[in-house]
Design a protein around this motif. Structure first.
Motif, PDB file in Angstrom:
ATOM      1  N   LEU A  12       0.687  -0.761   0.064  1.00  0.00           N
ATOM      2  CA  LEU A  12      -0.174   0.242   0.077  1.00  0.00           C
ATOM      3  C   LEU A  12       1.073   1.534  -0.108  1.00  0.00           C
ATOM      4  N   PRO A  13       0.180   2.229  -0.409  1.00  0.00           N
ATOM      5  CA  PRO A  13       1.285   3.606  -1.026  1.00  0.00           C
ATOM      6  C   PRO A  13       1.229   4.106   0.704  1.00  0.00           C
ATOM      7  N   ASN A  14       2.668   4.605   1.302  1.00  0.00           N
ATOM      8  CA  ASN A  14       3.254   5.164   2.081  1.00  0.00           C
ATOM      9  C   ASN A  14       3.151   6.965   2.363  1.00  0.00           C
ATOM     10  N   LEU A  15       1.855   7.225   1.852  1.00  0.00           N
ATOM     11  CA  LEU A  15       1.287   8.445   1.960  1.00  0.00           C
ATOM     12  C   LEU A  15       2.176   9.782   3.075  1.00  0.00           C
ATOM     13  N   ALA A  16       1.907   8.619   4.218  1.00  0.00           N
ATOM     14  CA  ALA A  16       1.829   9.429   5.515  1.00  0.00           C
ATOM     15  C   ALA A  16       3.152  10.476   5.655  1.00  0.00           C
ATOM     16  N   LYS A  17       4.184   9.724   4.823  1.00  0.00           N
ATOM     17  CA  LYS A  17       5.756   9.598   4.575  1.00  0.00           C
ATOM     18  C   LYS A  17       5.741  11.243   4.281  1.00  0.00           C
ATOM     19  N   PHE A  18       5.419  11.607   2.821  1.00  0.00           N
ATOM     20  CA  PHE A  18       4.736  12.871   2.522  1.00  0.00           C
ATOM     21  C   PHE A  18       3.988  14.264   3.653  1.00  0.00           C
ATOM     22  N   ASN A  19       3.645  13.877   4.470  1.00  0.00           N
ATOM     23  CA  ASN A  19       2.583  14.550   5.304  1.00  0.00           C
ATOM     24  C   ASN A  19       3.564  15.155   6.280  1.00  0.00           C
ATOM     25  N   ILE A  20       4.370  15.976   5.795  1.00  0.00           N
ATOM     26  CA  ILE A  20       5.605  17.209   6.239  1.00  0.00           C
ATOM     27  C   ILE A  20       5.298  18.373   7.243  1.00  0.00           C
ATOM     28  N   LYS A  21       3.854  18.195   7.638  1.00  0.00           N
ATOM     29  CA  LYS A  21       3.262  19.574   8.358  1.00  0.00           C
ATOM     30  C   LYS A  21       3.673  20.338   9.386  1.00  0.00           C
ATOM     31  N   ASN A  22       3.349  18.796  10.270  1.00  0.00           N
ATOM     32  CA  ASN A  22       3.202  19.343  12.023  1.00  0.00           C
ATOM     33  C   ASN A  22       5.127  19.475  11.916  1.00  0.00           C
ATOM     34  N   GLU A  23       5.885  19.135  11.303  1.00  0.00           N
ATOM     35  CA  GLU A  23       7.179  19.074  11.195  1.00  0.00           C
ATOM     36  C   GLU A  23       7.368  20.344  10.508  1.00  0.00           C
ATOM     37  N   VAL A  24       6.965  21.419   9.843  1.00  0.00           N
ATOM     38  CA  VAL A  24       7.356  22.214   8.718  1.00  0.00           C
ATOM     39  C   VAL A  24       7.011  23.162  10.139  1.00  0.00           C
ATOM     40  N   VAL A  25       5.269  23.553  10.396  1.00  0.00           N
ATOM     41  CA  VAL A  25       5.126  24.307  11.027  1.00  0.00           C
ATOM     42  C   VAL A  25       5.807  24.126  12.608  1.00  0.00           C
ATOM     43  N   LEU A  26       6.508  23.518  13.304  1.00  0.00           N
ATOM     44  CA  LEU A  26       7.370  23.085  14.325  1.00  0.00           C
ATOM     45  C   LEU A  26       8.494  23.672  13.665  1.00  0.00           C
ATOM     46  N   GLY A  27       9.109  23.659  12.496  1.00  0.00           N
ATOM     47  CA  GLY A  27      10.479  24.421  12.171  1.00  0.00           C
ATOM     48  C   GLY A  27      11.477  23.024  12.244  1.00  0.00           C
ATOM     49  N   THR A  28      10.778  22.523  12.220  1.00  0.00           N
ATOM     50  CA  THR A  28      12.200  20.933  11.750  1.00  0.00           C
ATOM     51  C   THR A  28      11.472  20.036  11.107  1.00  0.00           C
ATOM     52  N   PRO A  29      12.058  20.392  10.050  1.00  0.00           N
ATOM     53  CA  PRO A  29      11.757  20.467   8.384  1.00  0.00           C
ATOM     54  C   PRO A  29      12.680  18.623   8.223  1.00  0.00           C
ATOM     55  N   PRO A  30      12.654  17.696   7.821  1.00  0.00           N
ATOM     56  CA  PRO A  30      13.335  16.650   7.122  1.00  0.00           C
ATOM     57  C   PRO A  30      14.267  16.968   6.697  1.00  0.00           C
ATOM     58  N   GLY A  31      15.679  16.280   6.797  1.00  0.00           N
ATOM     59  CA  GLY A  31      16.854  16.565   5.796  1.00  0.00           C
ATOM     60  C   GLY A  31      16.640  16.229   5.058  1.00  0.00           C
ATOM     61  N   ALA A  32      17.505  16.299   4.345  1.00  0.00           N
ATOM     62  CA  ALA A  32      18.152  16.369   2.011  1.00  0.00           C
ATOM     63  C   ALA A  32      17.813  14.689   2.071  1.00  0.00           C
ATOM     64  N   TRP A  33      18.067  14.538   3.076  1.00  0.00           N
ATOM     65  CA  TRP A  33      18.168  12.867   2.770  1.00  0.00           C
ATOM     66  C   TRP A  33      17.074  12.080   2.875  1.00  0.00           C
ATOM     67  N   THR A  34      16.236  12.737   4.238  1.00  0.00           N
ATOM     68  CA  THR A  34      14.749  11.663   3.879  1.00  0.00           C
ATOM     69  C   THR A  34      14.036  12.196   3.127  1.00  0.00           C
ATOM     70  N   VAL A  35      13.966  13.392   2.422  1.00  0.00           N
ATOM     71  CA  VAL A  35      13.456  14.453   1.053  1.00  0.00           C
ATOM     72  C   VAL A  35      13.638  13.418  -0.299  1.00  0.00           C
ATOM     73  N   LEU A  36      15.198  12.801  -0.324  1.00  0.00           N
ATOM     74  CA  LEU A  36      15.558  12.278  -1.046  1.00  0.00           C
ATOM     75  C   LEU A  36      14.870  10.852  -1.415  1.00  0.00           C
ATOM     76  N   LEU A  37      15.012  10.117  -0.390  1.00  0.00           N
ATOM     77  CA  LEU A  37      13.948   9.097   0.339  1.00  0.00           C
ATOM     78  C   LEU A  37      12.742   8.971  -1.146  1.00  0.00           C
ATOM     79  N   SER A  38      11.502  10.359  -0.066  1.00  0.00           N
ATOM     80  CA  SER A  38      10.972  10.190   0.050  1.00  0.00           C
ATOM     81  C   SER A  38      10.448  10.186  -1.805  1.00  0.00           C
ATOM     82  N   ILE A  39      11.504  11.265  -2.469  1.00  0.00           N
ATOM     83  CA  ILE A  39      11.429  11.548  -4.375  1.00  0.00           C
ATOM     84  C   ILE A  39      11.437  10.381  -4.312  1.00  0.00           C
ATOM     85  N   LEU A  40      12.579   9.009  -4.106  1.00  0.00           N
ATOM     86  CA  LEU A  40      12.899   7.893  -5.414  1.00  0.00           C
ATOM     87  C   LEU A  40      11.300   6.884  -4.813  1.00  0.00           C
TER      88      LEU A  40
END
Ligand SMILES: Nc1ncnc2c1ncn2[C@@H]1O[C@H](COP(=O)(O)OP(=O)(O)OP(=O)(O)O)[C@@H](O)[C@H]1O
Ligand SMILES: [Mg+2]
Lengths: 256, 305
Positions: A205-233
């Motif tokens: 099943l698609p792990n869409l929760a992976k792409f919802n980074i709202k809480n991290e963004v609002v709290l000022g702790t966005p995911p790192g480049a590596w996590t983002v890259l993995l999500s893109i892949l």
């Protein structure tokens, strides 16, 4: 790229762009995002955080709705109204048709999201906030999620009715957002067979929760480049798999 | 090489749960020569549209062979030099005619700048000048049919496949469509069209294939099918006493104030004409009455039952 694929993609985009429902959903997305101002008045705490939190949630909801709605409708309509005959009776393969449709839907989502994001950025600025690159990252991740949704709806609409496709796609969307429960589920399941099955579903099943980074963004702790890259892949691989499956189904279809 | 060659084409439809089978095409054999107008004639439900869809790869045949300009259907390039007008065509109603043709051209990998002029010329040719920029939802049925022909011609095809091209057209539209089909043949194109309207066929086609219940029952040059089938001769005359006439030939009728005699063979014509003149009669006309396509069609229908 073949001119034919480009033609199908652009025409798909044009179809959405000339559809009133599309504008209505974008309009509501913007409206609800802006009404986050109201919410921020009514709640305690950091007004800017509440504004971003509610606004982004609104955009998430409505853009996902647009993705499901357009994805489910466009291919089915093409088959039902027989316009597909005018395409496939020309030197266009089924693969190219599906690929063109996907690109057109992707373009539609890109434009819809760009409009909502643009308005949201202006809105934040008007309320005294600065440009937050983390929010841009949020929109990028949201776009990936929308592309997956679009690919899912394309898959379903290649063999079933819009109502069923809508239900299936929406279910997968909801399931995709509660994937974190897997870890808790794993503990509960004792029998290895069940655990294996749960594991299988987890990866299927698609792990869409992976792409919802709202809480991290609002709290000022966005995911790192590596996590983002993995999500893109992950998104690319998932979309590719969905498209292949859709093409396999579509190749066998008959149009009468 | 033939423009279109179909051998033993079979197609069965299944109901939803595979329980029931409908054998729709039971071995279609037909050949379309290059540069001719071929009429695909058959009653409703005979399998015309199904055959055409198999030729275009929209339906998968169960068996048989289809060659389009020598190429098998499985090759998508077999459709590169083909133009297709579907039965009751429908196009995106949110586009204008010009946009639709631009889109159709792109499917042949013809980019918009390359076809701008061609599109204008085509729309003029099918009689839609002045309506190029109207949304298709405002088009009438006849206009859609004309546009359908224009989109079928966008790639300057060698073979045109038209499924019921005359449906939805008024007398002027039918005349225009006929003229267009003739002009295509003039230009060396092949036209394959289906219809159940005998008059259209009789007026236009070089060859005809009659399909009944999934089988081609008759195929050939229209002139030959009809020429081989002179049924009888009619001799119209006047000025002769009725009593005398009855002695010459008992089988006559009175029509428009003339006597009309019906003779079975040309051998009788000379004799009868001579006797009439001999009896102070005046010959007005001698007409061989041929079988029409309609007669052939109905005799095939009867044979089938
Ligand atoms: N998808 C389908 N499933 C089941 N039966 C079908 C399907 N498509 C066509 N048929 C049947 O096949 C037969 C032939 O249909 P077809 O459309 O080829 O006829 P036609 O010769 O084009 O008739 P018309 O002159 O009415 O257009 C009909 O009996 C029709 O009911
Ligand atoms: Mg038909």
């Amino acid at each position: 790229m073949r001119t034919a694929v480009k033609g199908i993609a652009l025409n798909t985009f044009r179809e959405s762009a000339r559809n009133k429902v599309f504008y209505l959903l974008v309009f509501f997305g913007v409206l609800f995002a802006l009404s986050s101002k109201l919410v921020s008045f009514l709640t305690l705490g950091d007004a800017m955080k509440v504004l971003k939190d509610t606004g982004l949630a609104a955009i998430h909801f409505f853009s996902a709705l647009i993705a499901v709605f357009t994805g489910v409708n466009l291919v089915y309509k093409e088959i039902e109204k027989k316009t597909v005959l005018n395409i496939l009776s020309k030197p266009v393969s089924r693969d190219q048709f599906i690929f063109g449709k996907f690109l057109g839907l992707a373009l539609t989502m890109l434009v819809a999201l760009a409009v909502m994001a643009g308005i949201f950025f202006v809105f934040v600025a008007l309320n005294g906030g600065g440009f937050d690159p983390a929010i841009a990252l949020y929109f990028l991740m949201l776009l990936l999620e929308l592309l997956i949704i679009v690919a899912i709806s394309l898959l379903f609409s290649s063999f079933t009715t819009p109502i069923l496709s809508f239900i299936f796609t929406l279910s997968l969307y909801l399931i995709g957002h509660v994937m974190w429960t897997y870890n808790e589920f794993k503990v509960v399941l004792k029998a290895p067979l069940w655990r294996g099955f749960a594991r299988f579903l987890y990866y299927l099943l698609p792990n869409l929760a992976k792409f919802n980074i709202k809480n991290e963004v609002v709290l000022g702790t966005p995911p790192g480049a590596w996590t983002v890259l993995l999500s893109i892949l992950y998104a690319l691989a998932y979309i590719l798999a969905l498209l292949c499956l859709t093409i396999l189904i579509f190749r066998r279809r008959e149009f009468s | 090489m033939k423009a279109l060659e179909i051998k033993g084409l079979r197609k069965t439809f299944r109901s939803n749960f595979m329980l029931k089978k409908y054998r729709v095409l039971k071995g279609i054999d037909l050949e379309v020569e290059r540069g001719e107008i071929y009429g695909f004639l058959g009653p409703n439900g005979a399998g015309k549209t199904t055959t055409i869809k198999c030729v275009l790869g929209l339906l998968n045949a169960d068996g048989g062979e289809v060659l389009v300009e020598g190429r098998p259907v499985a090759a998508i390039d077999s459709r590169r030099c083909v133009g297709f007008l579907p039965e009751n065509p429908y196009f995106y109603d949110y586009l204008t005619a010009r946009e639709l043709l631009t889109f159709a051209a792109s499917l042949f990998d013809l980019p918009p700048p390359a076809v701008r002029e061609r599109i204008g010329a085509l729309l003029h040719r099918v009689g839609l000048s002045g309506r190029e920029d109207l949304k298709l939802r405002k088009y009438s049925k006849g206009m859609i049919q004309r546009l359908g022909l224009a989109q079928a011609l966008i790639n300057d095809p060698d073979l045109l496949i038209l499924d019921e091209p005359f449906s939805g057209l008024d007398p002027i539209g039918r005349k225009d469509m006929r003229a267009l089909i003739f002009s295509l043949r003039e230009a060396g194109k092949t036209v394959f069209f289906s219809s159940h309207i005998l008059q259209d066929m009789e007026m236009m086609v070089d060859r005809v294939g009659i399909i009944l219940d999934g089988v081609i029952r008759r195929q050939g040059k229209l002139s030959e099918l009809i020429a081989r089938s002179t049924q009888y001769y009619e001799v119209a005359c006047t000025g002769i006493a009725e009593g005398r006439l009855a002695q010459i030939q008992s089988n006559y009728a009175v029509r428009d104030g003339h006597y009309v005699l019906t003779l079975a063979s040309d051998a009788d014509v000379n004799l009868v004409v001579e006797s009439i003149i001999h009896n102070d009669g005046r010959i007005i006309a001698v007409t061989p009455v041929k079988m029409t396509l309609e007669d052939i069609f109905f005799s095939e229908m009867r044979n089938g039952q």
